[in-house]
Design an enzyme around this catalytic site. Structure first.
Site, short mmCIF file in Angstrom:
data_model
loop_
_atom_site.label_atom_id
_atom_site.label_comp_id
_atom_site.label_asym_id
_atom_site.label_seq_id
_atom_site.Cartn_x
_atom_site.Cartn_y
_atom_site.Cartn_z
N TYR A 75 0.86 -1.19 0.00
CA TYR A 75 0.00 0.00 0.00
C TYR A 75 0.89 1.23 0.00
O TYR A 75 1.80 1.36 0.81
CB TYR A 75 -0.90 0.02 1.23
CG TYR A 75 -1.80 1.24 1.29
CD1 TYR A 75 -2.82 1.43 0.34
CD2 TYR A 75 -1.63 2.23 2.27
CE1 TYR A 75 -3.64 2.56 0.39
CE2 TYR A 75 -2.45 3.35 2.32
CZ TYR A 75 -3.45 3.51 1.38
OH TYR A 75 -4.25 4.62 1.42
N ASP A 95 9.29 2.83 0.13
CA ASP A 95 8.20 3.48 0.85
C ASP A 95 8.39 3.14 2.32
O ASP A 95 7.97 2.07 2.78
CB ASP A 95 6.85 3.00 0.31
CG ASP A 95 5.69 3.66 1.05
OD1 ASP A 95 5.94 4.33 2.07
OD2 ASP A 95 4.55 3.50 0.60
N LYS A 143 3.97 9.43 8.69
CA LYS A 143 3.67 8.91 10.02
C LYS A 143 4.61 9.46 11.11
O LYS A 143 4.41 10.58 11.55
CB LYS A 143 3.59 7.39 9.97
CG LYS A 143 2.44 6.96 9.02
CD LYS A 143 2.02 5.52 9.06
CE LYS A 143 0.71 5.36 8.28
NZ LYS A 143 0.80 4.59 7.05
C1 LIG Z 1 0.14 5.01 5.62
C2 LIG Z 1 0.93 4.67 4.42
C3 LIG Z 1 0.93 5.47 3.27
C4 LIG Z 1 -0.02 6.61 3.08
O1 LIG Z 1 0.18 7.63 4.00
P1 LIG Z 1 -1.06 8.64 4.27
O2 LIG Z 1 -0.45 9.67 5.15
O3 LIG Z 1 -2.13 7.82 4.91
O4 LIG Z 1 -1.47 9.18 2.94
C5 LIG Z 1 1.83 5.17 2.27
N1 LIG Z 1 2.65 4.11 2.36
C6 LIG Z 1 2.66 3.31 3.43
C7 LIG Z 1 3.63 2.18 3.49
C8 LIG Z 1 1.77 3.54 4.48
O5 LIG Z 1 1.74 2.70 5.51
#
Ligand SMILES: *Cc1c(COP(=O)(O)O)cnc(C)c1O
Length: 431
Positions: A144, A239, A267
């Site tokens: 994701y 990511d 985050k």
């Molecule tokens: C949470 C998350 C995102 C998206 O971040 P948002 O601030 O919710 O848009 C992207 N990549 C990973 C791996 C995530 O866990």
């Protein structure tokens, strides 16, 4: 446990907001029941609007590595807010956060702040496409990377939770350049490169998958991606929105010693406020406007409150703190394993640092297909048995649990006591 107030609020919210929530997984769709409306959080504890208290293992989906309302973060925010909330102009705070992140991530020579992880991955891929002049990308099934259209192909947790292979409203043409391989499957990636040797701009990967439950990379997987991308002139994008500052101070790239070209963060670096960032090689980041031709902007980007909460959070992340997180998380994972075994419930427990998952399955979990083999009904039963006992787990079998600096040995003990009873409840359901 009384939940009247949450039930009332949820009933009204569902009439006025889609699903009653601002983000899908919060609606408890995968586990059933009423989502708790939260009134406050402090340290490892959440309190809902009915006055119930829970030990929290969601931690705002991994953002709160220090726990809720950490005194240093609260103090800094209180001071900052008096000086205004946004200027739409450069601040010292964003530079300080940038320098701090670059100390931890030597691969991030230049960085751009945005407002969410979604923006970070979307923009990093724009840079990759501009720099390579190619349009295809490779992502992994169950990976994701936020909700940008072209990344909503087999994207894990939120989507997998609801069994949607894709999102409505995304034209097929927009995911045509998105190639998908199974996680941990280097041969599949090599095959895609052989098929499209000079068309792939980048491989984007969660270096520890965290959105299909926690699935660590197999030995050699990340290094293999590094050499394949080099061989074919594509970029490697990590990511690290979850793993950055979570699995180690320098993220998964430090832990596994693989240097990506670009990194996405979010985050933890916002200390619980909205944030995202992308960065990497200077020659690539200098493609970004106004230095270069790749347009990307944001009214509230680099917001001073997010920058300050992030900087103060990173200041607390000492080697001693990571040792504590490691010890407590290991004790939790070990205790859960024993409790499941004693109850006769087959599980696979994965942990990397302070992120972990309990998969209710007998199969080894290495990718999305095996992660999805988890018994959702068993997870739902376990989830509610824990919630009743005051333990707040992610309301989906495919989301990670997060231990924070605020979790004490006593919290872990209480959690394991609840887990022994909860696994017995699950076992009764099996018989
Ligand atoms: C949470 C998350 C995102 C998206 O971040 P948002 O601030 O919710 O848009 C992207 N990549 C990973 C791996 C995530 O866990």
């Amino acid at each position: 446990m009384r939940t009247e107030r949450s039930e009332q609020l949820y009933a009204v919210a569902r009439m006025r907001m889609p699903g009653g929530v601002s983000s899908p997984v919060r609606a408890f769709g995968a586990v059933g029941g009423t989502p708790r409306f939260i009134a406050r959080g402090r340290g490892a504890i959440l309190e809902d609007v009915d006055g119930n208290r829970y030990i929290d293992y969601v931690g705002s989906w991994g953002a709160l590595i220090l726990g809720h309302a950490h005194p240093a973060v609260v103090r800094a925010l209180r001071e900052a807010i008096r000086r205004g909330t946004s200027y739409g102009a450069p601040t010292e705070a964003e530079l300080e956060l940038a320098l701090r992140i670059q100390e931890a991530f030597p691969s991030i020579q230049k960085i751009r702040f945005v407002n969410s992880g979604t923006e970070a991955t979307m923009s990093a891929l724009r840079v990759a496409r501009a720099a390579t002049g190619r349009s295809k990308i490779i992502k992994f099934e169950g990976g994701y990377h936020g909700h940008a259209d072209f990344l909503l192909a087999r994207a894990g947790s939120g989507l997998a939770t609801f069994g949607l292979p894709d999102s409505a409203g995304v034209p097929e043409a927009w995911v045509r350049d998105t190639l998908v391989a199974p996680y941990n499957d280097l041969d599949a990636v090599a095959a895609l490169f052989e098929q499209f040797p000079d068309q792939i701009a980048a491989v984007i990967v969660e270096p520890v998958a965290g959105n299909m439950g926690v699935v660590p990379p197999k030995p050699g997987f990340l290094k293999g991606l590094r050499s394949l991308t080099r061989r074919y002139g594509a970029l490697l994008i990590f990511d690290e929105v979850i793993t950055g500052f979570r699995v180690a101070w320098g993220g998964a790239q430090a832990l596994y010693e693989v240097e990506p070209d670009l990194t996405c963060l979010g985050k933890i670096i916002g200390g619980g406020l909205p944030v995202g960032a992308y960065g990497g090689r200077a020659d690539l980041m200098d493609q970004v406007a106004p230095a270069g031709p790749v347009y990307q902007a944001g009214t509230l980007s680099g917001n001073p409150l997010s920058m300050i909460a992030g900087r103060v959070t990173l200041e607390q992340l000492t080697p001693a703190l990571y040792r504590q997180l490691e010890e407590r998380s290991a004790a939790l994972a070990e205790g859960l394993r024993e409790a499941a075994e004693q109850a006769g419930v087959p599980v696979h427990i994965h942990r990397v640092g302070s992120m972990l998952s309990v998969f209710f399955t007998e199969r080894a979990v290495v990718d999305y297909a095996t992660a999805a083999s988890t018994d959702r009904a068993r997870y739902a039963r376990f989830f509610h048995a824990m919630l009743e006992r005051g333990i707040y787990l992610p309301p989906s079998p495919l989301e990670a649990w997060f231990v924070s600096a605020a979790h004490t040995e006593a919290h872990i003990e209480r959690t394991l006591r609840a887990a022994r009873a909860a696994f017995r409840e699950v076992a009764r359901g099996i018989l």
